[in-house]
Motif scaffolding. Structure first.
Motif, PDB file in Angstrom:
ATOM      1  N   ARG A 705       0.629  -1.270  -0.022  1.00 63.13           N
ATOM      2  CA  ARG A 705      -0.038   0.057   0.420  1.00 63.13           C
ATOM      3  C   ARG A 705       0.511   1.230   0.149  1.00 63.13           C
ATOM      4  NH1 ARG A 705      -4.745  -1.739  -2.186  1.00 63.13           N
ATOM      5  NH2 ARG A 705      -5.426  -4.123  -0.461  1.00 63.13           N
ATOM      6  N   THR A 763      -9.347  10.025  -4.609  1.00 62.29           N
ATOM      7  CA  THR A 763     -10.243  10.680  -3.313  1.00 62.29           C
ATOM      8  C   THR A 763     -11.085   9.094  -3.985  1.00 62.29           C
ATOM      9  OG1 THR A 763     -10.685  11.882  -4.749  1.00 62.29           O
ATOM     10  CG2 THR A 763     -10.069  12.812  -3.019  1.00 62.29           C
ATOM     11  N   ASP A 765     -12.098   6.211  -3.086  1.00 58.44           N
ATOM     12  CA  ASP A 765     -12.037   5.254  -1.658  1.00 58.44           C
ATOM     13  C   ASP A 765     -12.538   3.365  -1.959  1.00 58.44           C
ATOM     14  OD1 ASP A 765     -15.285   5.632  -1.205  1.00 58.44           O
ATOM     15  OD2 ASP A 765     -14.510   5.984   0.747  1.00 58.44           O
ATOM     16  N   SER A 766     -13.294   3.934  -3.419  1.00 60.58           N
ATOM     17  CA  SER A 766     -14.175   2.424  -4.341  1.00 60.58           C
ATOM     18  C   SER A 766     -13.022   1.913  -5.335  1.00 60.58           C
ATOM     19  CB  SER A 766     -15.621   2.784  -4.966  1.00 60.58           C
ATOM     20  OG  SER A 766     -15.050   3.672  -5.389  1.00 60.58           O
ATOM     21  N   MET A 772      -6.792   6.803  -1.095  1.00 61.26           N
ATOM     22  CA  MET A 772      -7.625   7.029   0.057  1.00 61.26           C
ATOM     23  C   MET A 772      -8.146   5.430  -0.088  1.00 61.26           C
ATOM     24  SD  MET A 772      -9.633   8.509   1.115  1.00 61.26           S
ATOM     25  CE  MET A 772      -9.769   9.879   0.946  1.00 61.26           C
ATOM     26  N   PHE A 773      -7.692   4.640  -1.360  1.00 60.16           N
ATOM     27  CA  PHE A 773      -8.211   3.315  -1.257  1.00 60.16           C
ATOM     28  C   PHE A 773      -6.723   3.337  -0.065  1.00 60.16           C
ATOM     29  CE2 PHE A 773      -8.197  -1.687  -1.742  1.00 60.16           C
ATOM     30  CZ  PHE A 773      -9.309  -1.563  -1.052  1.00 60.16           C
ATOM     31  N   ILE A 775      -4.681   3.980   1.878  1.00 59.66           N
ATOM     32  CA  ILE A 775      -5.076   5.223   2.978  1.00 59.66           C
ATOM     33  C   ILE A 775      -5.335   3.946   4.112  1.00 59.66           C
ATOM     34  CG2 ILE A 775      -6.110   6.888   4.474  1.00 59.66           C
ATOM     35  CD1 ILE A 775      -2.904   6.995   4.542  1.00 59.66           C
ATOM     36  N   GLU A 776      -6.920   3.822   4.076  1.00 57.70           N
ATOM     37  CA  GLU A 776      -8.170   2.751   4.542  1.00 57.70           C
ATOM     38  C   GLU A 776      -7.616   1.614   4.935  1.00 57.70           C
ATOM     39  OE1 GLU A 776     -10.713   3.623   6.089  1.00 57.70           O
ATOM     40  OE2 GLU A 776     -10.804   5.973   4.370  1.00 57.70           O
ATOM     41  N   LYS A 779      -4.795   2.253   7.592  1.00 57.52           N
ATOM     42  CA  LYS A 779      -5.400   2.561   8.600  1.00 57.52           C
ATOM     43  C   LYS A 779      -5.574   1.207   9.557  1.00 57.52           C
ATOM     44  CE  LYS A 779      -9.902   5.238  10.547  1.00 57.52           C
ATOM     45  NZ  LYS A 779     -10.610   6.338  10.333  1.00 57.52           N
ATOM     46  N   GLU A 780      -6.194   0.115   8.643  1.00 58.51           N
ATOM     47  CA  GLU A 780      -7.587  -0.509   8.905  1.00 58.51           C
ATOM     48  C   GLU A 780      -6.299  -1.551   9.122  1.00 58.51           C
ATOM     49  OE1 GLU A 780      -9.820  -4.761  10.870  1.00 58.51           O
ATOM     50  OE2 GLU A 780      -9.997  -2.065   9.520  1.00 58.51           O
ATOM     51  N   GLU A 805      -5.428  11.424   5.169  1.00 58.00           N
ATOM     52  CA  GLU A 805      -6.952  10.817   4.948  1.00 58.00           C
ATOM     53  C   GLU A 805      -7.884  11.844   4.879  1.00 58.00           C
ATOM     54  OE1 GLU A 805     -10.751   7.786   6.445  1.00 58.00           O
ATOM     55  OE2 GLU A 805      -9.437   8.584   7.972  1.00 58.00           O
ATOM     56  N   ARG A 809     -10.134  13.718   1.988  1.00 58.24           N
ATOM     57  CA  ARG A 809     -11.734  14.432   1.964  1.00 58.24           C
ATOM     58  C   ARG A 809     -11.640  15.889   2.281  1.00 58.24           C
ATOM     59  NH1 ARG A 809     -13.671   9.552   2.793  1.00 58.24           N
ATOM     60  NH2 ARG A 809     -12.592   7.536   4.017  1.00 58.24           N
TER      61      ARG A 809
END
Length: 869
Positions: A705, A763, A765-766, A772-773, A775-776, A779-780, A805, A809
């Motif tokens: 990532r 940006t 996230d899908s 953004m994907f 970063i998500e 984060k997890e 993030e 956003r």
């Protein structure tokens, strides 16, 4: 198959002939006549009259029940087991390198009970004697004061480590493991030719040889009453536990290895698993407050005992070899403080000096009041006046070697030298007599080895192993590692020179011991799903495996995009578009530094070639894949067999198509890059899909990532900071490289606009390719990482992730896409620069927190950057 059957038929004739001979027949038969015993040497199979020795009868009777085809099948089965178990031996310079399979002959070395009793008694005596000598020379040095050991043996010996003098001696002494290489002379008497006291190897390979033989011939081992090896390892493990200075009820024992590039790394890994020890490298450990700790993801774990496989000089770069990168800084001080035990003790390499062989007979009489049961090969140390006189008188009959181990030169047989060379050697010996020993030429015994066309004698050396069990007592492994030479004309018995190995059977006069450290068949085991604490080095390597994998994939995508346009036909406008797209290859220069005007085709082709084969460029395909393969080897035990085979095929394809810095024509190269990309995708899928979702998987994916984010941000800066007539071509190329073309077209058709592309790649996230994907996902993963529970604030990596993030956003995509009067999107450039600096910061925070364990959570945390454009 026909060749295998032919091999089996030869074997069948050979077995029948040997059986006839074993019944005391005088006619050996035509098949056995091919096995010619070498004259004037002891042969382990046949005696001086050509008759089979009695200890072979049981083995031959069992073999006689196998058909030629069945024996050929079992030979193939043994090779398969060795390959599946990953049994390797790294012969330096061998083209197979780290993947060279272990070589094992199916006919064992068989020792009768009487032979073994002499070896066992001699090894126990010699180990006890060497242990006393080592303790004295690193302690009170009575032997030096009484002149029983010449001072040159200590003070001129580079293996004597002065920082280790006065080490705290455990109750079991300083010498815990001892091995010796021996062979029989023509008279059948065993003689020791080398003592192994630093980090003796071979016991793990002996165990693996036995396991292979027990699977290939499951009944022979039992029927022949072969003594088992497991009890030796069980008692050795208990003895190592007893070395712990503290916490003896549950000591933490680690096996310290030089790493995966060491010749015997397989054995290190195998023994660690078999004995239940943690396999570590020097960078896995740290010394704090004179104690040794293992760095794990959950923090530092105290280490009580280190079973080392490093030579003395490399163990502590602070006090020994300063250039060592595989040792542990401060280890000697920790040992001096009595907080950790090392087996064997640091400095035990002193006993490997050939000069000691000349002193042992007198020392044995003085310290043990006994004669040596197992004599050494006759040796004269030139530091002793009487020995020097003997060497002068018989110089042409002897073999000269350094008195202290030296990698610079080996033993020299004087009779093989020219006159001038002989005189030069003698002059050197006279000038520094203490630096040389002379010994009688080695007349090694022989064993039968299957060559593929028949059985032939090969020179052999047997390595026996002992372990201290307390109270000055030593246990000898009932077996060992038998090695044989590559051919009859080669006396060198090193595995580095192409030799092979055999299982060694010690026959028992009664029922053998049935101890085993392996789970019994059908024995129920406790079901559990917990994941063991991951060592920091393993997490670090998995993290970089993910980064290199993503870097290789991103580099290939860039090159493929440009190459696809280079191989097409186009007008002037097409060439201008190509020139713009070629800016995306500027990964070797600072982001955004690419040229903006048209470039000639020759320079672009040269840039494509350099991006593939320039090994000096860290961003090239060749350099990146080399790094990927290197780090994958370090975590090979965590990769599936399919994943490893896929990676090896990729390495072979790359090597086959990049010959001496030359590439195939660009049309073929594009096809090869497509195939290479498919291979990377296969390796990535096999790696990620076959790992349990534990800490190792999370670090592997975090590496991907972070690298994907860095790569995408650099692409966007190279392509979109400067607006102009080539923007549409660059937008299309960016979508292609980021594998987002289908998603974009499904939303916007063919209408290419910068804000829409930026939204998709920054940006959204899908989109699995967007920042953004990533970063998500980070984060997890970070939320599941172990952390200091008493520290109530966010860690540095959590702060960095939150910063990126929140910045994404609250981003106004349309605003940052507006160019200035000079055509440069300054706000976009500022944003991409700031984001590009955040991800290395996150990576550094992860490294400090989980890999190097430097500082407290307060010290690790850093002031967040601003990502505002």
């Amino acid at each position: 198959m026909a060749e295998a059957v032919a091999d089996g038929e030869l074997l069948s004739h050979w077995v029948a002939a040997m059986k006839r001979t074993s019944r005391k027949a005088t006619n050996r038969g035509t098949a056995l006549a091919a096995y010619a015993k070498l004259p004037h040497l002891y042969d382990e199979l046949v005696d001086a009259r050509g008759r089979i020795r009695d200890q072979w009868d049981g083995f031959l009777q069992v073999l006689d029940g196998l058909s030629p085809a069945e024996f050929a099948r079992r030979r193939a089965q043994a090779a398969t087991i060795i390959e599946e178990n990953g049994v390797t031996y790294n012969v330096y310079g061998d083209p197979q390198g780290l993947t060279r399979p272990w070589s094992m002959d199916l006919a064992p070395q068989i020792l009768a009970p009487a032979d073994w009793q002499a070896i066992e008694k001699g090894m126990q005596q010699r180990a006890a004697l060497l242990s006393l000598i080592l303790s004295d020379l690193y302690g009170v040095q009575t032997l030096l004061r009484e002149k029983r050991v010449p001072p040159e043996f200590v003070y001129a010996n580079p293996a004597f480590l002065r920082p280790c003098h006065g080490l705290i001696e455990p109750a079991n002494g300083l010498l815990h493991l001892y091995s010796a290489d021996m062979t029989r002379g023509p008279n059948g008497v065993w003689a020791i030719i080398a003592d192994r006291t630093q980090a003796p190897s071979g016991a793990g390979y002996a165990l693996e040889n036995r396991i292979v033989m027990s699977r290939v011939f499951p009944s022979i081992i039992h029927d022949c009453r072969v003594r088992r090896l497991a009890s030796f390892f069980d008692r050795m493990r208990n003895s190592l536990r007893a070395l712990a200075p503290k916490r003896r009820d549950n000591p933490h024992i680690v096996l310290l290895t030089p790493g995966p590039f060491n010749e015997t790394y397989f054995e290190h890994s195998y023994l660690a698993r078999y004995l239940g020890f943690t396999l570590v490298e020097g960078e896995d450990l740290t010394v704090r407050d004179n104690c040794v700790f293992l760095k794990t993801l959950e923090g530092l774990e105290r280490v009580d005992v280190i079973l080392r496989r490093l030579d003395d000089h490399y163990c502590d770069p602070l006090e020994l070899h300063s250039e060592s990168t595989i040792g542990l800084v401060g280890l000697i001080q920790a040992v001096h403080s009595g907080n950790v035990a090392v087996a064997n003790a640091l400095g035990s390499g002193l006993l490997e000096a050939p000069a000691l062989r000349a002193l042992l007979p007198d020392l044995c009489g003085h310290l043990l009041a006994e004669d040596l049961v197992l004599p050494s090969v006759q040796t004269w140390w030139c530091a002793l006046p009487a020995h020097l006189e003997h060497v002068r008188a018989h110089f042409d009959e002897l073999v000269v070697e350094p008195a202290f181990p030296s990698p610079r030169w080996e033993a020299v047989q004087v009779a093989a030298l020219a006159r001038a060379e002989r005189d030069t050697l003698l002059a050197r010996l006279e000038a520094k007599p203490y630096a040389y020993v002379a010994r009688e030429p080695l007349a090694a015994s022989t064993v039968p080895v299957w060559t593929g066309t028949g059985w032939e004698p090969r020179y052999t050396v047997f390595r026996a192993h002992t372990a201290s069990v307390g109270g000055g007592e030593f246990l000898v492994m009932p077996g060992g590692l038998t090695r044989y030479s590559e051919s009859q004309g080669v006396l060198a018995l090193s595995m580095q020179r192409g030799g092979g190995s055999k299982d060694t059977w010690v026959l028992s006069e009664g029922p053998p011991d049935t101890t085993s450290l392996l789970p019994a068949p059908g024995q129920p085991i406790e079901i559990r799903r917990t994941v063991t604490n991951l060592p920091s080095r393993a997490a670090d390597n998995l993290y970089w495996l993910g980064r290199y994998l993503e870097r290789a994939e991103g580099t290939v995508r860039r090159i493929r995009c440009v190459l696809g346009r280079l191989t097409g036909e186009g007008d002037v406008a097409g060439r201008i578009e190509l020139s713009g797209v070629a800016r995306l290859l500027n990964d070797a220069t600072p982001p955004g530094a690419g040229e903006s005007g048209p470039r000639d085709r020759a320079s672009m082709e040269a840039q494509v070639r350099a991006s593939i084969i320039d090994a000096e460029s860290a961003g090239s395909v060749q350099a990146t894949f080399s790094a990927l393969h290197r780090v994958a080897w370090a975590v090979r035990d965590r990769l599936s067999a399919d994943a490893w085979r896929t990676l090896n095929r990729l390495a072979e394809d790359l090597s086959d198509n990049v010959c001496d810095g030359q590439l195939p024509p660009f049309g073929e190269l594009l096809l090869l890059l497509n195939q290479f990309m498919s291979g990377l995708a296969a390796f990535s899928g096999l790696t990620l899909e076959n790992m349990t979702r534990g800490q190792g998987y999370r670090f592997l994916d975090m590496g991907r990532r972070i690298e994907r984010s860095i790569h995408t941000l650099a692409l966007l800066r190279d392509g979109l900071v400067r607006s102009g007539e080539m923007e549409a071509a660059l937008l299309q190329a960016l979508l292609e490289i980021c594998d987002s073309t289908l998603t974009y077209r499904s939303r916007y058709g063919a209408n290419l606009q910068t804000p829409a592309v930026l939204d998709l790649l920054l940006t959204d996230d899908s989109n699995p390719r967007s920042i953004m994907f990533q970063i998500e996902a980070l984060k997890e993963h970070v939320s599941h990482m172990p952390r200091e529970k008493a520290y109530p604030f966010m860690s540095a990596e959590q702060q960095g992730i939150l910063l990126v993030e929140s910045g994404l956003r609250t981003l106004d995509i349309y605003d940052i896409c507006v160019p200035g009067d000079d055509g440069v999107r300054d706000r976009l450039d500022t944003l991409l620069v700031n984001l590009g600096e955040c991800f290395p910061d996150i990576s550094d925070a992860l490294a400090r927190h989980y890999f190097s364990h430097t500082g407290t959570p307060q010290q690790i945390a850093t002031k967040p950057r601003s990502v505002s454009p």
